[in-house]
Design a protein around this motif. Structure first.
Motif, PDB file in Angstrom:
ATOM      1  N   LEU A   1     -38.697  13.269 -21.580  1.00 29.20           N
ATOM      2  CA  LEU A   1     -39.316  12.457 -22.290  1.00 29.20           C
ATOM      3  C   LEU A   1     -39.872  13.144 -23.896  1.00 29.20           C
ATOM      4  O   LEU A   1     -39.840  12.351 -24.811  1.00 29.20           O
ATOM      5  CB  LEU A   1     -40.690  12.112 -21.469  1.00 29.20           C
ATOM      6  CG  LEU A   1     -40.356  11.214 -20.487  1.00 29.20           C
ATOM      7  CD1 LEU A   1     -41.786  10.803 -19.555  1.00 29.20           C
ATOM      8  CD2 LEU A   1     -40.028   9.715 -21.008  1.00 29.20           C
TER       9      LEU A   1
ATOM     10  N   LEU B   1     -39.881   3.234 -23.212  1.00 30.67           N
ATOM     11  CA  LEU B   1     -41.009   4.392 -23.256  1.00 30.67           C
ATOM     12  C   LEU B   1     -42.352   3.657 -23.607  1.00 30.67           C
ATOM     13  O   LEU B   1     -43.307   3.938 -23.059  1.00 30.67           O
ATOM     14  CB  LEU B   1     -40.738   5.145 -24.822  1.00 30.67           C
ATOM     15  CG  LEU B   1     -39.635   6.169 -24.416  1.00 30.67           C
ATOM     16  CD1 LEU B   1     -39.321   7.152 -25.489  1.00 30.67           C
ATOM     17  CD2 LEU B   1     -39.894   7.005 -23.195  1.00 30.67           C
TER      18      LEU B   1
ATOM     19  N   GLY C   1     -43.326   1.703 -20.419  1.00 27.40           N
ATOM     20  CA  GLY C   1     -43.881   2.974 -19.306  1.00 27.40           C
ATOM     21  C   GLY C   1     -45.214   3.371 -19.445  1.00 27.40           C
ATOM     22  O   GLY C   1     -45.926   3.386 -18.707  1.00 27.40           O
TER      23      GLY C   1
ATOM     24  N   TYR D   1     -37.646   4.215 -17.975  1.00 22.88           N
ATOM     25  CA  TYR D   1     -38.783   5.337 -18.026  1.00 22.88           C
ATOM     26  C   TYR D   1     -39.098   5.869 -16.894  1.00 22.88           C
ATOM     27  O   TYR D   1     -39.337   7.072 -16.805  1.00 22.88           O
ATOM     28  CB  TYR D   1     -40.070   4.362 -18.358  1.00 22.88           C
ATOM     29  CG  TYR D   1     -41.294   5.269 -18.694  1.00 22.88           C
ATOM     30  CD1 TYR D   1     -41.435   6.023 -19.748  1.00 22.88           C
ATOM     31  CD2 TYR D   1     -42.212   5.439 -17.634  1.00 22.88           C
ATOM     32  CE1 TYR D   1     -42.548   6.782 -20.150  1.00 22.88           C
ATOM     33  CE2 TYR D   1     -43.311   6.101 -17.711  1.00 22.88           C
ATOM     34  CZ  TYR D   1     -43.577   6.882 -19.054  1.00 22.88           C
ATOM     35  OH  TYR D   1     -44.515   7.775 -19.154  1.00 22.88           O
TER      36      TYR D   1
END
Length: 443
Positions: free
Chosen positions: A371, A426, A429, A360
């Motif tokens: 992202l 993801l 993070g 991440y």
């Protein structure tokens, strides 16, 4: 001169008797008696007493014990080059063993050879310390026994009383067999003791690795085992096949020797833990050691420069082994890094840090809307065109960004397994972002 010299002289100078003139009828009966005695000797051993003991021969052997031992050691010095290079104390031990062998032969001949023969032959090696078995190999011991027996056989005509030569020669050969078996038993016991001690040392070293002991503790225990610390070093964990620990480790060691890898192993509960040294590809090397593991997953930790840092590899391998059942189709063996999502779900803090920081955090640092692209790609179910429409870009732009994501993280969103790891990264993070800044130094 003593009885031995007179007897020996008589054996060496005796000539066939010739008939003298005027021989009586009693004298003519001597020759048939001698012939009958020789035939008896040819037919088998001759007993010289009611108890079947070679009394006269035994006395001669007892008197010649020192000379026999000295002659044997001299022959060893002449015929065995490696024997001449032995230290003086070890040569003295061999002399003690040779003298004990002669005394044991006498005792063995006195007794019934079917009763207590093993105990008598085993006593020979009690004269020397057990350390001698570590200095002289079994093959060398066999050579020493052979030289001693050769010397004894050569001396049979001088040691045996008249008519007992064949019986003594056969007794020496039988006794040499007992001594050979006794030597094998000594080395077998030494090997078992050494193997058990090495297994305990290795178990202690592996336990120290798993506990994260200091590098000094690891180094001292590894040195006791002769560990060369060939880089890189990695730890593999799998299920033990069960049975004797020494047998389990022997199987792994034999396979490791074939591929030229240095290993230290230990069995902890139902787990077999192996430390590999000098394997450039630890996963590939572990694949060649699978015969030593039981059924189930085998997980290999990351390679580290030396044993001092192997605790990190051991922790990763153990965490991967605990989480491996969540990936039923995982390869065998599998790298611990390939199990990062499962390790995170199992509560592994280090795996969580790696996904947050390296995956991440890498996407955040790379920028370039990676992202957002990844979120859109996952939301579109992995369909490039749908992801491109949601971002108002061309599909080729999505392809380019997905390739950059793979370059940055080492995980390709187009591969189902890597996509799973990216989704978990993801999630972690974003969960950790408020309290933990994403930097290259955060742990």
């Amino acid at each position: 001169m003593g009885a031995q010299s007179a007897t020996t002289s008589a054996i060496r100078t005796t000539k066939p008797a010739r008939a003298a003139s005027g021989t009586t009828s009693g004298g003519r009966a001597i020759i048939p008696a001698i012939v009958a005695r020789r035939r008896t000797c040819d037919a088998g051993p001759v007993a010289t007493s009611e108890d079947g003991e070679l009394k006269a021969t035994l006395r001669r052997i007892e008197r010649s014990a020192g000379a026999l031992a000295t002659a044997s050691v001299s022959r060893m010095d002449e015929t065995l080059p490696w024997f001449r290079e032995l230290p003086a104390d070890q040569r003295a031990w061999v002399m003690l063993v040779a003298q004990a062998g002669v005394r044991s032969l006498v005792e063995w001949l006195r007794r019934d050879t079917q009763v207590g023969s093993q105990d008598i032959s085993d006593e020979i090696f009690e004269a020397a310390p057990r350390a001698l078995a570590r200095s002289i190999s079994l093959q060398q011991t066999v050579a020493l026994i052979k030289v001693t027996i050769d010397v004894a056989e050569e001396q049979v005509p001088h040691l045996a009383a008249p008519g007992e030569e064949r019986a003594l020669r056969e007794a020496v050969l039988k006794f040499s067999r007992e001594v050979a078996f006794s030597a094998a038993r000594v080395y077998a016991r030494a090997a078992e003791s050494r193997g058990a001690w090495d297994a305990r040392l290795q178990a202690l070293l592996v336990d120290a690795l798993l506990r994260g002991d200091s590098s000094d503790v690891l180094a001292s225990r590894a040195a006791a085992l002769g560990w060369a610390d060939a880089p890189p070093v990695a730890v593999a964990v799998g299920r033990s096949p069960g049975g004797e620990v020494a047998a389990v480790l022997h199987t792994v060691y034999r396979a490791a020797r074939r591929i030229g890898v240095e290993i230290i192993g230990g069995v902890h509960g139902d787990r077999l833990v192996i430390v590999l040294g000098g394997a450039t590809d630890p996963v590939n090397a572990t694949e060649k050691l699978l015969a030593g593991f039981g059924a189930g997953p085998v997980v290999v930790g990351p390679a580290v420069p030396s044993l001092d840092e192997a605790t990190e590899s051991a922790r990763a391998a153990l965490a991967g082994f605990r989480a491996a059942p969540a990936w039923p189709t995982a390869p065998r063996p599998v790298a611990a890094a390939a199990l990062l999502p499962e390790r995170v779900l199992a509560g592994d803090v280090e795996a969580r840090r790696e996904l947050r920081q390296d995956v991440y955090g890498g996407l955040v640092r790379a920028g370039g809307e990676l992202l957002d692209t990844l979120d859109s790609f996952f939301a579109a179910g992995g369909v490039l065109e749908a992801a491109a429409r949601s971002l108002f870009v061309h599909p080729n732009t999505i392809r380019y960004r997905l390739k950059r994501i793979a370059d940055v993280t080492g995980l390709s969103p187009l591969t189902p397994r890597d996509a799973f790891a990216l989704r978990v990264a993801l999630t972690i993070g974003r969960l950790d972002r408020p309290s933990t800044p994403v930097t290259s130094t955060t742990r």
